[in-house]
Design an enzyme around this catalytic site. Structure first.
Site, PDB file in Angstrom:
ATOM      1  N   HIS A  70     -27.600  23.678 -10.726  1.00  0.00           N
ATOM      2  CA  HIS A  70     -27.583  23.156 -12.102  1.00  0.00           C
ATOM      3  C   HIS A  70     -27.956  24.258 -13.090  1.00  0.00           C
ATOM      4  O   HIS A  70     -27.332  24.402 -14.148  1.00  0.00           O
ATOM      5  CB  HIS A  70     -28.573  21.993 -12.266  1.00  0.00           C
ATOM      6  CG  HIS A  70     -28.215  20.767 -11.524  1.00  0.00           C
ATOM      7  ND1 HIS A  70     -29.088  20.140 -10.655  1.00  0.00           N
ATOM      8  CD2 HIS A  70     -27.087  20.014 -11.514  1.00  0.00           C
ATOM      9  CE1 HIS A  70     -28.516  19.071 -10.153  1.00  0.00           C
ATOM     10  NE2 HIS A  70     -27.297  18.971 -10.652  1.00  0.00           N
TER      11      HIS A  70
ATOM     12  N   LYS B 282     -27.049   5.083  -8.640  1.00  0.00           N
ATOM     13  CA  LYS B 282     -27.246   6.123  -7.628  1.00  0.00           C
ATOM     14  C   LYS B 282     -28.604   6.022  -6.955  1.00  0.00           C
ATOM     15  O   LYS B 282     -28.886   6.767  -6.025  1.00  0.00           O
ATOM     16  CB  LYS B 282     -27.104   7.521  -8.258  1.00  0.00           C
ATOM     17  CG  LYS B 282     -25.687   7.993  -8.431  1.00  0.00           C
ATOM     18  CD  LYS B 282     -25.685   9.473  -8.784  1.00  0.00           C
ATOM     19  CE  LYS B 282     -24.296  10.056  -8.761  1.00  0.00           C
ATOM     20  NZ  LYS B 282     -24.296  11.487  -9.067  1.00  0.00           N
TER      21      LYS B 282
ATOM     22  N   ARG C 289     -17.974  22.695  -7.225  1.00  0.00           N
ATOM     23  CA  ARG C 289     -18.400  23.413  -6.025  1.00  0.00           C
ATOM     24  C   ARG C 289     -17.272  23.536  -5.017  1.00  0.00           C
ATOM     25  O   ARG C 289     -17.153  24.527  -4.324  1.00  0.00           O
ATOM     26  CB  ARG C 289     -19.573  22.683  -5.371  1.00  0.00           C
ATOM     27  CG  ARG C 289     -20.821  22.662  -6.193  1.00  0.00           C
ATOM     28  CD  ARG C 289     -21.831  21.751  -5.582  1.00  0.00           C
ATOM     29  NE  ARG C 289     -21.296  20.391  -5.609  1.00  0.00           N
ATOM     30  CZ  ARG C 289     -22.002  19.284  -5.563  1.00  0.00           C
ATOM     31  NH1 ARG C 289     -23.295  19.357  -5.434  1.00  0.00           N
ATOM     32  NH2 ARG C 289     -21.449  18.107  -5.619  1.00  0.00           N
TER      33      ARG C 289
ATOM     34  N   SER D 194     -27.910  18.011  -5.082  1.00  0.00           N
ATOM     35  CA  SER D 194     -29.202  17.311  -5.101  1.00  0.00           C
ATOM     36  C   SER D 194     -29.351  16.419  -3.873  1.00  0.00           C
ATOM     37  O   SER D 194     -30.434  16.319  -3.298  1.00  0.00           O
ATOM     38  CB  SER D 194     -29.328  16.472  -6.378  1.00  0.00           C
ATOM     39  OG  SER D 194     -29.389  17.285  -7.504  1.00  0.00           O
TER      40      SER D 194
END
Length: 179
Positions: A23, A47, A101, A139
């Site tokens: 991040h 989430k 990514r 994460s």
């Protein structure tokens, strides 16, 4: 309507649960593209975040202290629980910054950018490829590795690692439920 240049203000949205070195890479690199950046911490209760919205905002704010002062001065951190396009208009931003990514990220982000463009044609999405050293960090993986006792020090800052270690210890001792 005539096309206008992109706004000097961008938004980098995410859950940031927790904020990672990946991040921070995107934040630093976004500052090369926009004059001002709002790191938009999404409530995103679906989430099941490990950290509360307030804790995630605090973590990001603390991480911004690691930036050079001239860069840190150009970044704001705000939470939101609305549609991203509504938040972008509210903030006066013309650019959404997103990190990619892998190909799997691209498929999801491509769909999201298309939907956002339908909602507001005045806000552009800019994709930044993750830097080589951080392209595998997520994460979710950081939490999974840390929860199972693995070393997460190369994925997060020392201050985030310390906070995660405390949270994992609380979970192991039954003081907090697993997310």
């Amino acid at each position: 309507m005539e096309d206008q240049a992109l706004s000097g203000k961008g938004i980098y949205p995410g859950t940031f649960d927790p904020v990672t070195n990946g991040h921070m890479d995107i934040i630093r690199r976004s500052l090369r593209v926009v004059d001002k950046l709002v790191v938009a911490v999404a409530a995103n209760p679906g989430k099941g975040p490990m950290f509360s919205l307030e804790e995630r905002v605090s973590l990001v704010l603390a991480e911004l202290q690691t930036l050079p002062p001239d860069q840190a001065a150009r970044v704001e951190v705000k939470s939101f629980d609305t549609l991203l396009m509504h938040f972008a208009v509210e903030q006066g931003a013309g650019v959404i910054m997103r990190g990619l990514r892998a190909v799997s990220d691209f498929e999801y982000e491509f769909q999201m950018a298309g939907m956002n463009a339908r909602l507001n044609t005045q806000v552009e999405t800019v994709f930044l490829m993750a830097s080589e050293k951080v392209q595998f960090i997520s994460s979710r993986f950081v939490k999974e590795i840390g929860r199972l006792g693995g070393d997460i020090s190369q994925f997060v800052s020392p201050q985030v690692k310390k906070i995660l270690d405390v949270r994992f210890e609380e979970e192991r001792n039954g003081l907090r439920p697993l997310d």
